[in-house]
Write an enzyme that holds these catalytic residues in place. Structure first.
Site, short mmCIF file in Angstrom:
data_model
loop_
_atom_site.label_atom_id
_atom_site.label_comp_id
_atom_site.label_asym_id
_atom_site.label_seq_id
_atom_site.Cartn_x
_atom_site.Cartn_y
_atom_site.Cartn_z
N ASP A 46 0.84 -1.20 0.00
CA ASP A 46 0.00 0.00 0.00
C ASP A 46 0.87 1.24 0.00
O ASP A 46 2.09 1.17 0.18
CB ASP A 46 -0.96 -0.01 1.20
N ASP A 48 1.37 4.69 1.95
CA ASP A 48 1.05 5.36 3.21
C ASP A 48 1.25 6.86 3.05
O ASP A 48 2.35 7.31 2.69
CB ASP A 48 1.95 4.84 4.34
#
Length: 128
Positions: A46, A48
């Site tokens: 992912d 961040d």
């Protein structure tokens, strides 16, 4: 000497991320941190992000929920985790600042000065 940090994200995805940031949190500084900055990312990692107000980092950003929804609804093939700087513990803030990349600069806008009161309108003419 350590190498400068960089963001491990294809430019086409970064362009889409920046477009969403400009739309939802204009004027706010946005930092990327985590595995995509530290060089530990894999394809499905992912992204961040943390959003902070450049004028008052302690002020929460009310646009975070809409920004999160926009990332969910986007065509990005990765998930984007968005945090609000004002709501993070100080220890986590320090950790982020040790390894982050600015992906949107905050614009420090001057305080709008109060407008001078308008002069009363003068009407010329005859009053009969």
């Amino acid at each position: 000497m350590t190498a400068p940090l960089s963001l491990d994200l294809p430019i086409r995805y970064l362009d889409e991320v920046r477009a969403l940031l400009r739309r939802h949190v204009p004027g706010h500084e946005v930092l990327a941190y985590g595995s995509r900055v530290k060089g530990e990312a894999h394809e499905a990692s992912d992204l961040d992000l943390v959003v902070r107000d450049p004028l008052d980092p302690q002020r929460p950003c009310p646009a975070i929920p809409a920004l999160r929804r926009a990332f969910i609804d986007s065509n990005l093939p990765i998930s984007v985790d968005v945090q609000d700087w004002a709501r993070l513990p100080e220890a986590f803030r320090q950790e982020i600042e040790r390894a982050c990349v600015v992906i949107q600069n905050g614009e420090v806008r001057p305080d709008p000065s109060p407008a001078a009161p308008a002069a009363p309108a003068r009407v010329r003419g005859s009053y009969r």
